[in-house]
Motif scaffolding. Structure first.
Motif, mmCIF file in Angstrom:
data_model
loop_
_atom_site.group_PDB
_atom_site.id
_atom_site.type_symbol
_atom_site.label_atom_id
_atom_site.label_comp_id
_atom_site.label_asym_id
_atom_site.label_seq_id
_atom_site.Cartn_x
_atom_site.Cartn_y
_atom_site.Cartn_z
ATOM 1 N N ALA A 450 0.823 -1.222 0.000
ATOM 2 C CA ALA A 450 0.000 0.000 0.000
ATOM 3 C C ALA A 450 0.848 1.259 0.000
ATOM 4 C CB ALA A 450 -0.936 -0.001 1.205
ATOM 5 N N GLY A 451 2.046 1.194 0.560
ATOM 6 C CA GLY A 451 2.934 2.347 0.584
ATOM 7 C C GLY A 451 2.651 3.317 1.713
ATOM 8 N N GLY A 452 1.558 3.125 2.436
ATOM 9 C CA GLY A 452 1.205 4.016 3.545
ATOM 10 C C GLY A 452 -0.196 3.708 4.032
ATOM 11 N N ASP A 453 -0.802 4.651 4.748
ATOM 12 C CA ASP A 453 -2.164 4.417 5.233
ATOM 13 C C ASP A 453 -3.178 4.686 4.128
ATOM 14 O OD1 ASP A 453 -2.356 7.182 5.032
ATOM 15 O OD2 ASP A 453 -2.081 7.526 7.178
ATOM 16 N N PHE A 454 -4.469 4.635 4.468
ATOM 17 C CA PHE A 454 -5.511 4.753 3.450
ATOM 18 C C PHE A 454 -5.521 6.136 2.810
ATOM 19 C CE2 PHE A 454 -10.129 5.328 2.311
ATOM 20 C CZ PHE A 454 -10.102 4.471 1.212
ATOM 21 N N ARG A 455 -5.228 7.161 3.567
ATOM 22 C CA ARG A 455 -5.190 8.508 2.979
ATOM 23 C C ARG A 455 -4.070 8.602 1.947
ATOM 24 N NH1 ARG A 455 -6.951 13.777 4.185
ATOM 25 N NH2 ARG A 455 -5.542 15.379 3.412
ATOM 26 N N TYR A 456 -2.903 8.022 2.291
ATOM 27 C CA TYR A 456 -1.793 8.007 1.330
ATOM 28 C C TYR A 456 -2.198 7.235 0.079
ATOM 29 C CZ TYR A 456 2.823 7.144 -0.663
ATOM 30 O OH TYR A 456 3.900 7.081 -1.526
ATOM 31 N N TRP A 457 -2.882 6.127 0.275
ATOM 32 C CA TRP A 457 -3.329 5.299 -0.853
ATOM 33 C C TRP A 457 -4.240 6.121 -1.785
ATOM 34 C CZ3 TRP A 457 -3.124 0.403 -3.025
ATOM 35 C CH2 TRP A 457 -4.207 -0.008 -3.794
ATOM 36 N N CYS A 458 -5.183 6.869 -1.194
ATOM 37 C CA CYS A 458 -6.102 7.665 -2.012
ATOM 38 C C CYS A 458 -5.374 8.790 -2.751
ATOM 39 C CB CYS A 458 -7.208 8.250 -1.128
ATOM 40 S SG CYS A 458 -8.317 7.014 -0.420
ATOM 41 N N SER A 459 -4.313 9.318 -2.128
ATOM 42 C CA SER A 459 -3.549 10.411 -2.765
ATOM 43 C C SER A 459 -2.589 9.900 -3.829
ATOM 44 C CB SER A 459 -2.758 11.186 -1.705
ATOM 45 O OG SER A 459 -3.615 11.756 -0.750
ATOM 46 N N HIS A 460 -2.163 8.627 -3.753
ATOM 47 C CA HIS A 460 -1.206 8.042 -4.693
ATOM 48 C C HIS A 460 -1.787 6.748 -5.253
ATOM 49 C CE1 HIS A 460 1.012 10.507 -1.790
ATOM 50 N NE2 HIS A 460 1.845 10.788 -2.790
ATOM 51 N N LEU A 461 -2.940 6.853 -5.883
ATOM 52 C CA LEU A 461 -3.667 5.687 -6.354
ATOM 53 C C LEU A 461 -2.872 4.950 -7.441
ATOM 54 C CD1 LEU A 461 -6.496 4.639 -5.540
ATOM 55 C CD2 LEU A 461 -7.330 5.579 -7.704
ATOM 56 N N PRO A 462 -2.707 3.623 -7.314
ATOM 57 C CA PRO A 462 -2.013 2.850 -8.357
ATOM 58 C C PRO A 462 -2.741 2.949 -9.689
ATOM 59 C CG PRO A 462 -2.229 1.570 -6.330
ATOM 60 C CD PRO A 462 -3.054 2.801 -6.147
ATOM 61 N N ASP A 463 -1.995 2.833 -10.773
ATOM 62 C CA ASP A 463 -2.577 2.988 -12.103
ATOM 63 C C ASP A 463 -3.645 1.940 -12.407
ATOM 64 O OD1 ASP A 463 -0.934 5.154 -12.540
ATOM 65 O OD2 ASP A 463 0.650 3.968 -13.482
ATOM 66 N N ASP A 464 -3.504 0.762 -11.822
ATOM 67 C CA ASP A 464 -4.445 -0.306 -12.130
ATOM 68 C C ASP A 464 -5.650 -0.339 -11.185
ATOM 69 O OD1 ASP A 464 -3.014 -1.022 -9.915
ATOM 70 O OD2 ASP A 464 -2.765 -3.131 -10.487
ATOM 71 N N CYS A 465 -5.761 0.649 -10.292
ATOM 72 C CA CYS A 465 -6.872 0.670 -9.331
ATOM 73 C C CYS A 465 -8.077 1.364 -9.958
ATOM 74 C CB CYS A 465 -6.454 1.390 -8.054
ATOM 75 S SG CYS A 465 -7.723 1.310 -6.776
ATOM 76 N N GLU A 466 -9.237 0.721 -9.892
ATOM 77 C CA GLU A 466 -10.436 1.226 -10.560
ATOM 78 C C GLU A 466 -11.372 2.000 -9.632
ATOM 79 O OE1 GLU A 466 -12.387 -2.054 -12.354
ATOM 80 O OE2 GLU A 466 -10.742 -2.527 -13.726
ATOM 81 N N HIS A 467 -11.047 2.032 -8.350
ATOM 82 C CA HIS A 467 -11.997 2.624 -7.402
ATOM 83 C C HIS A 467 -11.337 3.732 -6.583
ATOM 84 C CE1 HIS A 467 -13.587 -1.668 -7.785
ATOM 85 N NE2 HIS A 467 -14.422 -0.887 -8.473
ATOM 86 N N PRO A 468 -11.304 4.940 -7.090
ATOM 87 C CA PRO A 468 -10.690 6.053 -6.339
ATOM 88 C C PRO A 468 -11.625 6.564 -5.258
ATOM 89 C CG PRO A 468 -11.568 6.838 -8.419
ATOM 90 C CD PRO A 468 -11.773 5.342 -8.416
ATOM 91 N N PHE A 469 -11.052 7.282 -4.293
ATOM 92 C CA PHE A 469 -11.827 7.961 -3.253
ATOM 93 C C PHE A 469 -11.073 9.227 -2.873
ATOM 94 C CE2 PHE A 469 -13.518 8.732 1.029
ATOM 95 C CZ PHE A 469 -14.882 8.615 0.770
ATOM 96 N N PRO A 470 -11.757 10.365 -2.720
ATOM 97 C CA PRO A 470 -11.066 11.639 -2.439
ATOM 98 C C PRO A 470 -10.284 11.587 -1.124
ATOM 99 C CG PRO A 470 -13.358 12.017 -3.050
ATOM 100 C CD PRO A 470 -13.217 10.549 -2.838
ATOM 101 N N ALA A 471 -8.992 11.894 -1.202
ATOM 102 C CA ALA A 471 -8.157 11.904 0.004
ATOM 103 C C ALA A 471 -8.628 12.962 0.998
ATOM 104 C CB ALA A 471 -6.698 12.146 -0.365
ATOM 105 N N GLY A 472 -9.262 14.033 0.501
ATOM 106 C CA GLY A 472 -9.748 15.086 1.388
ATOM 107 C C GLY A 472 -10.865 14.640 2.308
ATOM 108 N N LYS A 473 -11.509 13.508 1.980
ATOM 109 C CA LYS A 473 -12.576 12.988 2.829
ATOM 110 C C LYS A 473 -12.063 11.988 3.861
ATOM 111 C CE LYS A 473 -16.601 13.449 -0.225
ATOM 112 N NZ LYS A 473 -17.478 14.092 0.771
ATOM 113 N N VAL A 474 -10.740 11.773 3.917
ATOM 114 C CA VAL A 474 -10.153 10.773 4.807
ATOM 115 C C VAL A 474 -9.437 11.470 5.965
ATOM 116 C CG1 VAL A 474 -8.607 8.793 4.994
ATOM 117 C CG2 VAL A 474 -9.813 9.231 2.837
ATOM 118 N N LYS A 475 -9.743 11.058 7.180
ATOM 119 C CA LYS A 475 -9.016 11.525 8.365
ATOM 120 C C LYS A 475 -8.544 10.297 9.133
ATOM 121 C CE LYS A 475 -9.739 15.075 10.763
ATOM 122 N NZ LYS A 475 -10.227 16.096 11.747
#
Length: 550
Positions: A450-475
């Motif tokens: 994952a490279g980090g926590d869920f917020r990091y994941w949302c900010s650095h989404l892998p190219d093959d990931c089909e389901h993004p989520f706004p990092a601004g909504k993650v705390k």
């Protein structure tokens, strides 16, 4: 901060003399009959009407209008030592265009020590007496002590009251569920729920025969099925996002704990009454500075002692006022800080979403140009079909949790299902997107990629990931204030398997903003246990838990 004081501000078309006479009679009844104080002689200045009880009275009439003001101070040793201060004002100002007479009632507890927490003020008897005797109004609406039924012929008038730009009070509407007798339902459920709203809100009951007409205008702001909706000032029935400002309480919440439901319903109107600026005629009154009368003594030494006692009493009262003003100032500073934090968070989220939107637009345009150059013009501009697999309710989300093999829902399903009675906008879609993104992240977390926590994941989404989520909504963390209060920590402690924590419960800080607004504002709390069990546990999906903002 939870509101502690009580404030009622209403107006009447009755002239100052009439309103003052009515108020004076009701005040004597409240003091003499209900409180059993001596009201045989009440002069201007300070009146000692019982041991430890004083009534200050001043009245002025001149070219800038007239006012009469009474201030009752009652010392109590228990449960918290301090003074209960009740202030009643009747005021008219000929400089105002509508020539209304204003009536204000304030009740506050002033502890004997700044280290003590003031007691919450309940609805005073004087407020009920005044509303029953005066033709009290707030804007276009009548303010009464009992809820009024909305008949079909009344719907248009109530809608005008709801949209009235001059109203200050919330309008609270309780709906009658299908198959229930309106009179019986009101007596059994509505009246206990409205118990603390006297003087704080205009209250209505919406029977079945008027609901269809009502919903014809308030399609986005509906109330039905035995629920209660609080319509704050400034309602816009044609704007769907505005519905977030006007909280709904479901029938299930009402029936589960009526006493708690009544307290929740009163909290927002009480807070609004205390923070809303006073009308001009009431705001420009001078501070009441009644000086206690020193007792008469024959000797000069006795007179000095009496004068000293008087000044000491005045100093104590000034200290109490200073402490009360300090608490109010602290509350305002806290609210200012909260507003600044919310503005910063929203600005950051908007900036992030805007950047992603522009990036997506550039990508789409680049792909369209490539298809056009390849001779696939129709394909480049073909309409995109909307996904058809989204659930339509939170209940359906719970039923389809099996579609996420790497997630486990351990929360209270009843709380989640209750969101369906209060849902607006795209809350269900946002929650579904959040679960899809969490499920993808859980796989990477278990694999250590994952490279980090869920917020990091949302900010650095892998190219093959089909389901993004706004990092601004993650705390990923709660505030220190939330973490330091045991009752708020308990609200965020949710069940987990023994393999996650031996106590079978865990304080979860990481959460997602599912909906905005200052009412329900749903949140999803989760725990990433990828390195251990390979799963992400969703401990809560429901209304915003208690914090300084709620």
């Amino acid at each position: 901060m939870e509101p502690r004081n009580y404030r009622m501000v209403v107006s009447t078309k009755q002239d100052f003399v009439t309103a003052s006479a009515i108020t004076d009679r009701q005040l004597h009844h409240w003091l003499g009959v209900m409180k059993r104080y001596d009201t045989s002689v009440l002069d201007e200045g300070r009146n000692e009407i019982a041991e430890g009880v004083t009534l200050d009275y001043d009245t002025v009439s001149g070219r800038h209008g007239a006012y009469s003001r009474w201030r009752l101070r009652e010392w109590r040793d228990r449960p918290v030592p301090g003074t209960w201060q009740s202030t009643l004002v009747v005021r008219s100002d000929p400089r105002e265009d509508d020539h209304r007479t204003w009536v204000q009632v304030d009740i506050e507890h002033l502890p004997a020590s700044p280290d003590l927490r003031p007691i919450r003020a309940n609805t005073p008897g004087i407020a009920k007496l005044l509303l029953d005797a005066l033709d009290a109004q707030d804007g276009l609406a009548d303010v009464a002590t009992e809820p009024k039924f909305i008949e079909p012929d009344d719907v248009e008038e109530v809608i005008e009251e709801l949209c009235d730009l001059d109203r200050r009070l919330p309008i609270v509407v309780a709906s009658v569920p299908y198959g229930q007798d309106p009179e019986a339902w009101t007596e059994k459920v509505v009246e206990p729920a409205f118990k603390h709203l006297t003087g704080l809100a205009v209250t209505y009951v919406l029977p079945q025969d008027a609901q269809q007409l009502f919903e014809g205008t308030f399609d986005y702001h509906r109330v039905f099925g035995g629920g209660i909706r609080t319509y704050l000032p400034g309602v816009d029935p044609a704007w769907q996002p505005d519905a977030q400002r006007h909280p709904v309480m479901s029938r299930a919440t009402l029936e589960a704990n009526p006493k708690r439901a009544a307290a929740i319903l009163a909290a927002l109107p009480q807070r609004l009454a205390l923070r809303l600026p006073l009308p001009g005629p009431l705001d420009n009154l001078p501070v009441q500075r009644t000086r206690p009368r020193p007792a008469a003594h024959g000797s000069g030494l006795g007179e000095l002692r009496a004068e000293n006692a008087t000044l000491t009493k005045m100093l104590e009262e000034a200290e109490q006022r200073e402490n009360a003003h300090g608490d109010a100032l602290s509350d305002l500073r806290q609210q200012l800080q909260i507003a600044a934090e919310q503005e910063f968070d929203q600005a950051a989220e908007n900036q992030d979403l805007y950047a992603k939107l522009k990036h997506a637009e550039r990508q789409v345009r680049a792909l369209q140009i490539r298809l056009e150059k390849a001779g696939q013009y129709d394909l480049a501009h073909a309409p995109v079909e909307e996904p058809a697999d989204y659930p339509v309710t939170f209940t359906e989300i719970l039923d389809r949790m099996g579609e996420f093999p790497h997630l486990r829902f351990t929360g209270n399903r009843k709380i989640t299902r209750e969101l369906d009675a209060q849902c607006i906008g795209n809350w269900v879609e946002v929650a579904w997107d959040a679960l899809r993104a969490l499920d993808d992240y859980a796989v990477a977390s278990a694999d250590g990629t994952a490279g980090g926590d869920f917020r990091y994941w949302c900010s650095h989404l892998p190219d093959d990931c089909e389901h993004p989520f706004p990092a601004g909504k993650v705390k990923m963390k709660e505030s220190k204030t939330v973490g330091s209060r045991e009752d708020w920590r308990r609200e965020r402690t949710f069940p987990v398997p023994e393999a996650v924590d031996p106590s079978r419960k865990l304080f979860m800080e990481a959460h997602l903003r599912i909906g905005g607004g200052n009412t329900v504002a749903p949140r999803l709390y989760f725990h990433d246990d990828g390195p251990n069990t390979g799963l992400v546990y969703v401990g809560y999906l429901g209304p915003h838990p208690t914090n300084t903002k709620t």
